[in-house]
Write a protein that holds these residues in place. Sequence first.
Motif, PDB file in Angstrom:
ATOM      1  N   THR A 159       0.377   7.945  -1.267  1.00 18.85           N
ATOM      2  CA  THR A 159      -0.352   7.549  -0.062  1.00 18.85           C
ATOM      3  C   THR A 159      -1.546   6.683  -0.419  1.00 18.85           C
ATOM      4  O   THR A 159      -1.786   5.656   0.223  1.00 18.85           O
ATOM      5  CB  THR A 159      -0.815   8.797   0.719  1.00 18.85           C
ATOM      6  OG1 THR A 159       0.329   9.575   1.059  1.00 18.85           O
ATOM      7  CG2 THR A 159      -1.578   8.430   1.965  1.00 18.85           C
ATOM      8  N   GLU A 160      -2.304   7.070  -1.435  1.00 16.18           N
ATOM      9  CA  GLU A 160      -3.469   6.282  -1.856  1.00 16.18           C
ATOM     10  C   GLU A 160      -3.047   4.922  -2.390  1.00 16.18           C
ATOM     11  O   GLU A 160      -3.709   3.914  -2.135  1.00 16.18           O
ATOM     12  CB  GLU A 160      -4.294   7.051  -2.894  1.00 16.18           C
ATOM     13  CG  GLU A 160      -5.078   8.208  -2.313  1.00 16.18           C
ATOM     14  CD  GLU A 160      -5.978   7.788  -1.158  1.00 16.18           C
ATOM     15  OE1 GLU A 160      -6.718   6.798  -1.285  1.00 16.18           O
ATOM     16  OE2 GLU A 160      -5.922   8.443  -0.101  1.00 16.18           O
ATOM     17  N   ARG A 161      -1.933   4.883  -3.136  1.00 15.33           N
ATOM     18  CA  ARG A 161      -1.439   3.592  -3.652  1.00 15.33           C
ATOM     19  C   ARG A 161      -1.015   2.680  -2.501  1.00 15.33           C
ATOM     20  O   ARG A 161      -1.284   1.479  -2.523  1.00 15.33           O
ATOM     21  CB  ARG A 161      -0.289   3.801  -4.636  1.00 15.33           C
ATOM     22  CG  ARG A 161      -0.758   4.397  -5.965  1.00 15.33           C
ATOM     23  CD  ARG A 161       0.281   4.246  -7.070  1.00 15.33           C
ATOM     24  NE  ARG A 161       1.601   4.714  -6.751  1.00 15.33           N
ATOM     25  CZ  ARG A 161       2.059   5.938  -6.951  1.00 15.33           C
ATOM     26  NH1 ARG A 161       1.281   6.865  -7.481  1.00 15.33           N
ATOM     27  NH2 ARG A 161       3.301   6.269  -6.654  1.00 15.33           N
ATOM     28  N   ARG A 162      -0.374   3.251  -1.493  1.00 20.40           N
ATOM     29  CA  ARG A 162       0.043   2.444  -0.335  1.00 20.40           C
ATOM     30  C   ARG A 162      -1.171   1.918   0.428  1.00 20.40           C
ATOM     31  O   ARG A 162      -1.186   0.774   0.883  1.00 20.40           O
ATOM     32  CB  ARG A 162       0.935   3.271   0.589  1.00 20.40           C
ATOM     33  CG  ARG A 162       2.338   3.412   0.059  1.00 20.40           C
ATOM     34  CD  ARG A 162       3.238   4.103   1.064  1.00 20.40           C
ATOM     35  NE  ARG A 162       4.568   4.264   0.518  1.00 20.40           N
ATOM     36  CZ  ARG A 162       5.352   5.298   0.745  1.00 20.40           C
ATOM     37  NH1 ARG A 162       4.949   6.282   1.523  1.00 20.40           N
ATOM     38  NH2 ARG A 162       6.547   5.364   0.207  1.00 20.40           N
ATOM     39  N   LYS A 163      -2.174   2.759   0.591  1.00 15.21           N
ATOM     40  CA  LYS A 163      -3.401   2.317   1.263  1.00 15.21           C
ATOM     41  C   LYS A 163      -4.059   1.189   0.472  1.00 15.21           C
ATOM     42  O   LYS A 163      -4.520   0.202   1.058  1.00 15.21           O
ATOM     43  CB  LYS A 163      -4.388   3.486   1.415  1.00 15.21           C
ATOM     44  CG  LYS A 163      -4.022   4.464   2.496  1.00 15.21           C
ATOM     45  CD  LYS A 163      -5.065   5.558   2.573  1.00 15.21           C
ATOM     46  CE  LYS A 163      -4.715   6.576   3.627  1.00 15.21           C
ATOM     47  NZ  LYS A 163      -5.696   7.685   3.685  1.00 15.21           N
ATOM     48  N   ALA A 164      -4.094   1.332  -0.844  1.00 12.63           N
ATOM     49  CA  ALA A 164      -4.687   0.288  -1.685  1.00 12.63           C
ATOM     50  C   ALA A 164      -3.899  -1.013  -1.567  1.00 12.63           C
ATOM     51  O   ALA A 164      -4.489  -2.103  -1.489  1.00 12.63           O
ATOM     52  CB  ALA A 164      -4.755   0.754  -3.135  1.00 12.63           C
ATOM     53  N   GLU A 165      -2.576  -0.908  -1.537  1.00 11.14           N
ATOM     54  CA  GLU A 165      -1.737  -2.104  -1.384  1.00 11.14           C
ATOM     55  C   GLU A 165      -1.969  -2.761  -0.023  1.00 11.14           C
ATOM     56  O   GLU A 165      -2.041  -3.993   0.083  1.00 11.14           O
ATOM     57  CB  GLU A 165      -0.255  -1.750  -1.547  1.00 11.14           C
ATOM     58  CG  GLU A 165       0.137  -1.433  -2.977  1.00 11.14           C
ATOM     59  CD  GLU A 165       1.536  -0.837  -3.090  1.00 11.14           C
ATOM     60  OE1 GLU A 165       2.310  -0.904  -2.109  1.00 11.14           O
ATOM     61  OE2 GLU A 165       1.845  -0.294  -4.162  1.00 11.14           O
ATOM     62  N   THR A 166      -2.090  -1.952   1.014  1.00  7.84           N
ATOM     63  CA  THR A 166      -2.351  -2.485   2.351  1.00  7.84           C
ATOM     64  C   THR A 166      -3.695  -3.195   2.381  1.00  7.84           C
ATOM     65  O   THR A 166      -3.817  -4.303   2.919  1.00  7.84           O
ATOM     66  CB  THR A 166      -2.308  -1.360   3.407  1.00  7.84           C
ATOM     67  OG1 THR A 166      -1.005  -0.775   3.408  1.00  7.84           O
ATOM     68  CG2 THR A 166      -2.644  -1.889   4.792  1.00  7.84           C
ATOM     69  N   ARG A 167      -4.719  -2.576   1.793  1.00  3.82           N
ATOM     70  CA  ARG A 167      -6.046  -3.209   1.751  1.00  3.82           C
ATOM     71  C   ARG A 167      -5.990  -4.549   1.020  1.00  3.82           C
ATOM     72  O   ARG A 167      -6.610  -5.529   1.449  1.00  3.82           O
ATOM     73  CB  ARG A 167      -7.051  -2.275   1.084  1.00  3.82           C
ATOM     74  CG  ARG A 167      -7.444  -1.092   1.927  1.00  3.82           C
ATOM     75  CD  ARG A 167      -8.524  -0.264   1.232  1.00  3.82           C
ATOM     76  NE  ARG A 167      -8.832   0.911   1.996  1.00  3.82           N
ATOM     77  CZ  ARG A 167      -8.425   2.155   1.696  1.00  3.82           C
ATOM     78  NH1 ARG A 167      -7.706   2.364   0.622  1.00  3.82           N
ATOM     79  NH2 ARG A 167      -8.756   3.160   2.462  1.00  3.82           N
ATOM     80  N   LEU A 168      -5.248  -4.583  -0.082  1.00  2.00           N
ATOM     81  CA  LEU A 168      -5.130  -5.825  -0.839  1.00  2.00           C
ATOM     82  C   LEU A 168      -4.352  -6.882  -0.040  1.00  2.00           C
ATOM     83  O   LEU A 168      -4.713  -8.065  -0.055  1.00  2.00           O
ATOM     84  CB  LEU A 168      -4.461  -5.550  -2.182  1.00  2.00           C
ATOM     85  CG  LEU A 168      -4.556  -6.655  -3.229  1.00  2.00           C
ATOM     86  CD1 LEU A 168      -5.992  -7.101  -3.466  1.00  2.00           C
ATOM     87  CD2 LEU A 168      -3.927  -6.184  -4.531  1.00  2.00           C
ATOM     88  N   ASP A 169      -3.320  -6.462   0.677  1.00  2.00           N
ATOM     89  CA  ASP A 169      -2.586  -7.395   1.543  1.00  2.00           C
ATOM     90  C   ASP A 169      -3.514  -7.985   2.610  1.00  2.00           C
ATOM     91  O   ASP A 169      -3.459  -9.184   2.901  1.00  2.00           O
ATOM     92  CB  ASP A 169      -1.405  -6.693   2.230  1.00  2.00           C
ATOM     93  CG  ASP A 169      -0.264  -6.360   1.278  1.00  2.00           C
ATOM     94  OD1 ASP A 169      -0.219  -6.929   0.167  1.00  2.00           O
ATOM     95  OD2 ASP A 169       0.580  -5.516   1.657  1.00  2.00           O
ATOM     96  N   VAL A 170      -4.355  -7.131   3.180  1.00  2.00           N
ATOM     97  CA  VAL A 170      -5.317  -7.602   4.184  1.00  2.00           C
ATOM     98  C   VAL A 170      -6.281  -8.602   3.552  1.00  2.00           C
ATOM     99  O   VAL A 170      -6.569  -9.653   4.134  1.00  2.00           O
ATOM    100  CB  VAL A 170      -6.088  -6.416   4.811  1.00  2.00           C
ATOM    101  CG1 VAL A 170      -7.263  -6.912   5.650  1.00  2.00           C
ATOM    102  CG2 VAL A 170      -5.157  -5.546   5.644  1.00  2.00           C
ATOM    103  N   ALA A 171      -6.773  -8.293   2.358  1.00  2.00           N
ATOM    104  CA  ALA A 171      -7.726  -9.185   1.688  1.00  2.00           C
ATOM    105  C   ALA A 171      -7.105 -10.553   1.429  1.00  2.00           C
ATOM    106  O   ALA A 171      -7.727 -11.594   1.697  1.00  2.00           O
ATOM    107  CB  ALA A 171      -8.200  -8.556   0.373  1.00  2.00           C
ATOM    108  N   ARG A 172      -5.870 -10.563   0.933  1.00  2.00           N
ATOM    109  CA  ARG A 172      -5.192 -11.841   0.677  1.00  2.00           C
ATOM    110  C   ARG A 172      -4.976 -12.619   1.977  1.00  2.00           C
ATOM    111  O   ARG A 172      -5.176 -13.838   2.028  1.00  2.00           O
ATOM    112  CB  ARG A 172      -3.849 -11.590  -0.002  1.00  2.00           C
ATOM    113  CG  ARG A 172      -3.957 -11.143  -1.430  1.00  2.00           C
ATOM    114  CD  ARG A 172      -2.552 -11.063  -2.058  1.00  2.00           C
ATOM    115  NE  ARG A 172      -2.609 -10.478  -3.364  1.00  2.00           N
ATOM    116  CZ  ARG A 172      -2.054  -9.323  -3.717  1.00  2.00           C
ATOM    117  NH1 ARG A 172      -1.369  -8.606  -2.832  1.00  2.00           N
ATOM    118  NH2 ARG A 172      -2.158  -8.873  -4.952  1.00  2.00           N
ATOM    119  N   ALA A 173      -4.549 -11.914   3.013  1.00  2.00           N
ATOM    120  CA  ALA A 173      -4.326 -12.570   4.307  1.00  2.00           C
ATOM    121  C   ALA A 173      -5.634 -13.142   4.841  1.00  2.00           C
ATOM    122  O   ALA A 173      -5.667 -14.274   5.348  1.00  2.00           O
ATOM    123  CB  ALA A 173      -3.729 -11.569   5.301  1.00  2.00           C
TER     124      ALA A 173
END
Length: 197
Positions: free
Chosen positions: A9-23
């Motif tokens: 769950t924490e890894r998925r949240k981190a990936e989502t945050r990084l996706d948001v940052a790139r976007a």
Amino acid sequence: MPIGRPSLTERRKAETRLDVARAAVGLFVAKGVAATSAEEIAAAAGISARTLWRYFPTKDSCVMPLLTGAIELAADCLRSWRDEDGIPELIEVMRQPGRLTIDRASMLDLVRLTRTEPGLRAVWLEAHRQAEPVFAEALARRGGLHAPDLTATVHAAMINAALRAAVEHYAFQADPDTEVEAAVSEALLIAARGFPR
């Protein structure tokens, strides 16, 4: 600091945050910060605006994961740096395969934006403010201390400033045929030499 591997769950949240940052960076480069809405960032990242606001308090703060990831990588390198080694060995630790897996292009685009976007500049400087105690803690552990002393704190500040200056120099002025790692290496060596006499 948590020990062991983060949960799925924490890894998925981190990936989502990084996706948001790139976007966010992609949209900021294309349209500018003022012309980009949070809804557009969320849509580009494949999440709802409501989820975006759960992760980030402001539109500008959406870029923070690009910075915190790089800072954590630097802190990890400091933790792996052996006590008997000098700056050249730290540079070798940083250059080990798999170490620098940050999204360089997005991060450099972000740093370039900090020159004209005050909100992003504030996020950039805040990331470095948060980095300094993390670096100091890593250096204290390297020296066998339970908490950072003044030496570890000053060395952390020097490393932090060298990293910030190197990335900014590279983003704003560097020859595109060079690598950002070369600028970081040079900045760390300059910091290690100390003040000119």
